[in-house]
Design a protein around this motif. Structure first.
Motif, short mmCIF file in Angstrom:
data_model
loop_
_atom_site.label_atom_id
_atom_site.label_comp_id
_atom_site.label_asym_id
_atom_site.label_seq_id
_atom_site.Cartn_x
_atom_site.Cartn_y
_atom_site.Cartn_z
N UNK A 137 0.83 -1.21 0.00
CA UNK A 137 0.00 0.00 0.00
C UNK A 137 0.86 1.25 0.00
N UNK A 138 2.02 1.19 0.63
CA UNK A 138 2.91 2.35 0.59
C UNK A 138 3.45 2.57 -0.83
N UNK A 139 3.67 1.50 -1.57
CA UNK A 139 4.08 1.64 -2.96
C UNK A 139 3.00 2.37 -3.76
N UNK A 140 1.75 2.02 -3.53
CA UNK A 140 0.65 2.73 -4.19
C UNK A 140 0.70 4.21 -3.82
N UNK A 141 0.91 4.50 -2.53
CA UNK A 141 1.00 5.90 -2.10
C UNK A 141 2.18 6.60 -2.77
N UNK A 142 3.30 5.92 -2.86
CA UNK A 142 4.49 6.51 -3.47
C UNK A 142 4.24 6.84 -4.94
N UNK A 143 3.72 5.89 -5.67
CA UNK A 143 3.48 6.10 -7.11
C UNK A 143 2.42 7.17 -7.35
N UNK A 144 1.33 7.13 -6.58
CA UNK A 144 0.26 8.12 -6.76
C UNK A 144 0.71 9.52 -6.38
N UNK A 145 1.47 9.64 -5.31
CA UNK A 145 1.94 10.96 -4.89
C UNK A 145 2.96 11.50 -5.89
N UNK A 146 3.82 10.64 -6.39
CA UNK A 146 4.79 11.06 -7.40
C UNK A 146 4.08 11.50 -8.67
N UNK A 147 3.06 10.77 -9.07
CA UNK A 147 2.27 11.18 -10.24
C UNK A 147 1.56 12.51 -9.99
N UNK A 148 1.01 12.69 -8.80
CA UNK A 148 0.36 13.96 -8.46
C UNK A 148 1.38 15.11 -8.51
N UNK A 149 2.57 14.86 -8.00
CA UNK A 149 3.63 15.86 -8.05
C UNK A 149 3.96 16.21 -9.51
N UNK A 150 4.06 15.20 -10.34
CA UNK A 150 4.32 15.45 -11.76
C UNK A 150 3.22 16.27 -12.41
N UNK A 151 1.97 15.98 -12.08
CA UNK A 151 0.85 16.75 -12.63
C UNK A 151 0.94 18.22 -12.20
N UNK A 152 1.27 18.45 -10.94
CA UNK A 152 1.39 19.82 -10.46
C UNK A 152 2.59 20.53 -11.08
N UNK A 153 3.67 19.81 -11.27
CA UNK A 153 4.83 20.41 -11.96
C UNK A 153 4.43 20.83 -13.37
N UNK A 154 3.70 19.96 -14.05
CA UNK A 154 3.27 20.29 -15.40
C UNK A 154 2.29 21.48 -15.38
N UNK A 155 1.44 21.55 -14.39
CA UNK A 155 0.54 22.71 -14.26
C UNK A 155 1.35 23.99 -14.12
N UNK A 156 2.46 23.93 -13.40
CA UNK A 156 3.32 25.11 -13.28
C UNK A 156 3.96 25.47 -14.62
N UNK A 157 4.36 24.47 -15.39
CA UNK A 157 4.92 24.73 -16.71
C UNK A 157 3.88 25.41 -17.59
N UNK A 158 2.67 24.86 -17.60
CA UNK A 158 1.59 25.44 -18.40
C UNK A 158 1.29 26.86 -17.91
N UNK A 159 1.26 27.05 -16.60
CA UNK A 159 1.03 28.39 -16.03
C UNK A 159 2.08 29.37 -16.53
N UNK A 160 3.33 28.92 -16.58
CA UNK A 160 4.41 29.76 -17.06
C UNK A 160 4.27 30.13 -18.53
N UNK A 161 3.77 29.21 -19.33
CA UNK A 161 3.57 29.47 -20.77
C UNK A 161 2.44 30.46 -21.01
N UNK A 162 1.48 30.47 -20.08
CA UNK A 162 0.33 31.39 -20.23
C UNK A 162 0.71 32.83 -19.93
N UNK A 163 1.78 32.98 -19.14
CA UNK A 163 2.26 34.33 -18.80
C UNK A 163 1.58 34.96 -17.66
#
Length: 163
Positions: A137-163
């Motif tokens: 179950x901790x592996x599930x938490x690790x993978x899901x949290x890492x994926x969530x982190x990646x999604x938020x990082x990408x949201x920041x990239x998109x935010x930066x492109x929007x200006x």
């Protein structure tokens, strides 16, 4: 409003990243090391770690990741960022639920067994704890949290492109 949106998104990203690190560290280091230890060491060390992790810094990140991602979703201005923040929110809400429903009760049961010096059959207590289940179950938490982190990082990239 722009500053609030960006601040919330950065804070959500940072707290989610911290939690990905916590769960990941448990997955690839803490549980591996404890798994190689004898029963007394495993039970005593896990109990001590579980008591120590409940502190303001951990709680700020653990709860903060959920709340700040929800705030970011509420404040997200449009179709480019919102899907990434919502994906992160869903993933981290899953992590939060797994933690509360699976891992915390397992941790509490191990603590309830008492101090290792007072436990007559440490092997039985360790077996009842079920390291494999906790780690899976901790592996599930690790993978899901890492994926969530990646999604938020990408949201920041998109935010930066929007200006």
């Amino acid at each position: 409003m722009f500053a609030l949106r960006v601040t919330a998104l950065i804070a959500a990203t940072m707290t989610t990243g911290l939690m990905a690190g916590v769960f990941g560290l448990y997955q690839h280091t803490v549980m591996v090391g404890l798994g190689r230890s004898d029963d007394r060491t495993f039970v005593g060390a896990f109990q001590a770690l579980d008591r120590a992790i409940i502190n303001p810094w951990f709680m700020l990140s653990f709860v903060g990741a959920l709340l700040l991602t929800a705030i970011s979703a509420f404040l997200s201005p449009g179709r480019q960022i919102l899907p990434w923040v919502l994906a992160a929110l869903i993933l981290y809400a899953l992590v939060f639920a797994i933690t509360v429903v699976v891992n915390v009760p397992m941790n509490d049961a191990l603590k309830a067994a008492g101090a290792p010096d007072q436990i007559p059959d440490l092997a039985a207590v360790r077996h009842a704890f079920n390291e494999a289940r906790w780690t899976a179950w901790n592996l599930v938490r690790t993978l899901a949290t890492t994926a969530a982190f990646g999604c938020l990082c990408w949201a920041l990239v998109v935010r930066g492109k929007l200006g």
